[in-house]
Scaffold this motif. Structure first.
Motif, mmCIF file in Angstrom:
data_model
loop_
_atom_site.group_PDB
_atom_site.id
_atom_site.type_symbol
_atom_site.label_atom_id
_atom_site.label_comp_id
_atom_site.label_asym_id
_atom_site.label_seq_id
_atom_site.Cartn_x
_atom_site.Cartn_y
_atom_site.Cartn_z
ATOM 1 N N UNK A 131 26.024 33.012 33.887
ATOM 2 C CA UNK A 131 25.782 34.297 33.216
ATOM 3 C C UNK A 131 26.002 34.172 31.721
ATOM 4 N N UNK A 133 27.056 36.412 29.968
ATOM 5 C CA UNK A 133 28.186 37.288 29.612
ATOM 6 C C UNK A 133 29.483 36.913 30.316
ATOM 7 N N UNK A 178 36.401 42.053 46.550
ATOM 8 C CA UNK A 178 35.877 43.246 45.874
ATOM 9 C C UNK A 178 35.953 44.521 46.723
ATOM 10 N N UNK A 179 36.164 45.615 46.019
ATOM 11 C CA UNK A 179 36.066 46.945 46.628
ATOM 12 C C UNK A 179 35.682 47.903 45.510
ATOM 13 N N UNK A 180 35.479 49.173 45.865
ATOM 14 C CA UNK A 180 35.160 50.171 44.831
ATOM 15 C C UNK A 180 36.429 50.653 44.149
ATOM 16 N N UNK A 216 38.283 45.901 41.785
ATOM 17 C CA UNK A 216 36.917 46.329 41.479
ATOM 18 C C UNK A 216 36.230 45.299 40.581
ATOM 19 N N UNK A 217 34.910 45.366 40.539
ATOM 20 C CA UNK A 217 34.138 44.352 39.821
ATOM 21 C C UNK A 217 34.567 44.203 38.370
ATOM 22 N N UNK A 218 34.765 45.331 37.689
ATOM 23 C CA UNK A 218 35.100 45.240 36.262
ATOM 24 C C UNK A 218 36.427 44.528 36.034
ATOM 25 N N UNK A 221 36.129 40.636 36.442
ATOM 26 C CA UNK A 221 35.427 39.806 35.447
ATOM 27 C C UNK A 221 35.683 40.201 34.001
ATOM 28 N N UNK A 222 36.425 41.266 33.782
ATOM 29 C CA UNK A 222 36.571 41.774 32.419
ATOM 30 C C UNK A 222 38.050 42.052 32.128
ATOM 31 N N UNK A 225 39.285 45.492 30.703
ATOM 32 C CA UNK A 225 39.330 46.606 31.655
ATOM 33 C C UNK A 225 40.623 46.555 32.459
ATOM 34 N N UNK A 228 43.486 47.765 30.230
ATOM 35 C CA UNK A 228 43.496 49.225 30.074
ATOM 36 C C UNK A 228 44.063 49.888 31.326
ATOM 37 N N UNK A 229 43.687 49.351 32.490
ATOM 38 C CA UNK A 229 44.156 49.973 33.736
ATOM 39 C C UNK A 229 45.528 49.445 34.165
ATOM 40 N N UNK A 261 21.192 40.989 34.523
ATOM 41 C CA UNK A 261 22.168 40.355 33.633
ATOM 42 C C UNK A 261 21.697 38.969 33.186
ATOM 43 N N UNK B 133 17.616 44.914 29.583
ATOM 44 C CA UNK B 133 16.621 44.203 30.398
ATOM 45 C C UNK B 133 15.747 45.140 31.239
ATOM 46 N N UNK B 247 29.516 54.079 48.368
ATOM 47 C CA UNK B 247 30.266 54.007 47.116
ATOM 48 C C UNK B 247 30.514 52.557 46.682
ATOM 49 N N UNK B 248 30.692 51.659 47.639
ATOM 50 C CA UNK B 248 31.032 50.287 47.259
ATOM 51 C C UNK B 248 29.837 49.602 46.609
ATOM 52 N N UNK B 251 29.383 51.354 43.177
ATOM 53 C CA UNK B 251 30.420 51.023 42.215
ATOM 54 C C UNK B 251 30.273 49.595 41.684
ATOM 55 N N UNK B 252 30.061 48.661 42.590
ATOM 56 C CA UNK B 252 29.874 47.262 42.158
ATOM 57 C C UNK B 252 28.613 47.158 41.297
ATOM 58 N N UNK B 255 29.101 48.663 37.750
ATOM 59 C CA UNK B 255 30.011 47.838 36.961
ATOM 60 C C UNK B 255 29.375 46.510 36.589
ATOM 61 N N UNK B 259 29.167 45.733 32.748
ATOM 62 C CA UNK B 259 30.003 44.660 32.220
ATOM 63 C C UNK B 259 29.299 43.305 32.163
ATOM 64 N N UNK B 260 28.316 43.068 33.028
ATOM 65 C CA UNK B 260 27.643 41.768 32.996
ATOM 66 C C UNK B 260 26.239 41.855 32.419
ATOM 67 N N UNK B 261 25.595 43.020 32.552
ATOM 68 C CA UNK B 261 24.229 43.150 32.049
ATOM 69 C C UNK B 261 24.202 43.910 30.723
ATOM 70 N N UNK B 281 40.134 57.468 31.710
ATOM 71 C CA UNK B 281 40.811 56.911 30.559
ATOM 72 C C UNK B 281 40.256 55.512 30.238
#
Lengths: 302, 302
Positions: A131, A133, A178-180, A216-218, A221-222, A225, A228-229, A261, B133, B247-248, B251-252, B255, B259-261, B281
């Motif tokens: 990727x 990114x 991973x989860x939401x 969660x995904x963010x 990989x980030x 994030x 912040x959380x 991406x 993209x 939701x999963x 949400x993925x 994100x 965050x990746x794209x 927040x």
């Protein structure tokens, strides 16, 4: 070792002199023969073409002078499959690639007990993606084979991916289940499973990796994030393996990474005696090439 | 109308002279007040700040001269919520934004029958994302509120998103009911639901859009992939709305896009009398700003 991209993986793991042999089963279509011969020309693999002589003839007119290859002529699909079984079990082939044969027929031969291509491990699918990114190659599993795995199957899917990445040279891969959400919510089964995997990991049942979940995904990989959380984990912002809770999450994720991406995906089926390249007609030439790179990058025996 | 990005949406839909009024409920934290006043300064909205006078005082020292605003002082959260109900029902506020109040408390007030903020529609969440993209703004729903919707709820989630996009100015939005596959597989419930939605659409039960499903992510947003696979649909490669099966997945997906794209997301809660901005927040300033843009872009009454 951390691989920033496929080029680094090739430079580190692959040398023309000791290139791995990849058997192409039913090497009778332009897409598989082209990809294998192209990888051969680049010194990534040595193609071992299992095909009907008449069927492969026009393809060899196009690709025959790309590289050294070996042709094992067969008279039908059954013989092709049998030849695949022989070259894997004799150690002649280090990996296999599906050619002009239905995926179901091909996989049936792989999983059939009598063919002795299994290892006792579950067979799963993983995608490794480069990727722009992310700071390193990222693995997503399982986006294609195990549809709705239970917790034990998820554990095995993780172990397969950890095994693969370790054999490629990753140090102790970091796994994000991973989860939401980033906490266990009893109403969200993906988060419950991820929490159970974390418990199994803490009990030492998922060795060779560092596992976190639910995450969660963010956060996976980030790093910012996660900061912040206030989510503190060595996996946060630095995941190597993303465990998708099911095929739909995995499939949407790899496609968003590949198509939105601008990721370069490589995919491989793991858990059999040798890695399996199982790209589809719709896969790009680049994906096929990098899938062969992945198969050819593996060190050591299974 | 097709909006390539948020700038085009702002240029087309928003004028300082007729800016919408957004009530910030418990405007007592830097993140919500800052976002609202920043949007006020840009002429996107008129902030209507519902807050304790003492609590908002230091924030107004920072942001007070950004733009014209109105302050409705309250003495506690209960009064803030009651004031929100009044300004929505009187038509004084065109949209609401959550400030320093728990999401659960805030949403409880929104859904409570006695507050009369509902419309009879289901309340759902949608994200509109600007992607480098993709050729236009893309909506994903529902990544946050409806966790595991059944087919009827999915239909309502789609109708909410179609209603929103239509009021923003989209012509007949194209809806992709996502799955991991492009055909109905009885073993994959997401594909079954998507197939049922297609049937409902064909019977005229989901008006105002063009719906396709089951369809995989790549076919929904990438025309070439659809062509290679022979998937013929006006939605292929041109989707406006992606319906996530749960939701999963949603949400993925959002994100990975954010965050990746490198997407710019804006999120909004729909189905109540007015659009609701409910960023967290952890949302970036940019996300908060564009969420206000989205709320302010809506034309006409619900």
């Amino acid at each position: 070792m951390v691989y920033k991209n496929f080029k680094q993986l090739i430079d580190t793991n692959i040398s023309k002199a000791s290139a791995k042999t990849v058997a192409v089963v039913c090497a009778e279509d332009d897409h598989s023969v082209g990809a294998a011969m192209e990888a051969g020309r680049e010194g990534i693999i040595r193609p071992l073409l299992i095909a009907g002589e008449e069927k492969i003839k026009p393809l060899l007119e196009t690709y025959g002078d790309y590289c050294d290859y070996e042709l094992l002529p067969v008279s039908n699909q059954e013989e092709a499959v049998q030849t695949m079984v022989e070259v894997v079990n004799s150690g002649k082939a280090d990996a296999i690639m599906k050619g002009l044969i239905q995926t179901a027929d091909f996989m049936k031969a792989v999983v059939s007990k009598e063919n002795n291509l299994r290892t006792g491990q579950l067979i799963s699918h993983m995608v490794v993606i480069e990727l722009p990114t992310y700071h390193k190659l990222l693995c997503v599993t399982d986006p294609a084979m195990m549809t709705y795995p239970d917790v034990d199957q998820k554990k095995q899917i993780i172990l397969n991916a950890v095994d693969m990445l370790t054999r490629i040279g990753f140090d102790t891969p970091k796994v994000a289940a991973l989860a939401a959400v980033d906490f266990i919510n009893p109403k969200m089964p993906e988060s419950v499973d991820a929490g159970l995997l974390k418990e199994m990991y803490e009990r030492g049942e998922i060795p060779g990796c560092i596992l976190e979940g639910p995450i969660s995904y963010d956060l996976a990989v980030h790093k910012e994030s996660a900061e912040i959380k206030g989510y503190d984990s060595p996996v946060a912002g630095d995941a190597d393996i993303l465990l998708a809770p099911n095929i739909t999450v995995g499939n949407v994720l790899i496609k968003s990474l590949a198509f939105s991406a601008q990721g370069i995906p490589a995919s491989i089926v793991t858990g059999a005696k040798v890695p399996i390249v199982l790209t589809s007609r719709a896969s790009s030439q680049m994906e096929k090439f990098h899938s062969l790179v992945l198969a050819a990058s593996l060190k050591g025996d299974h």
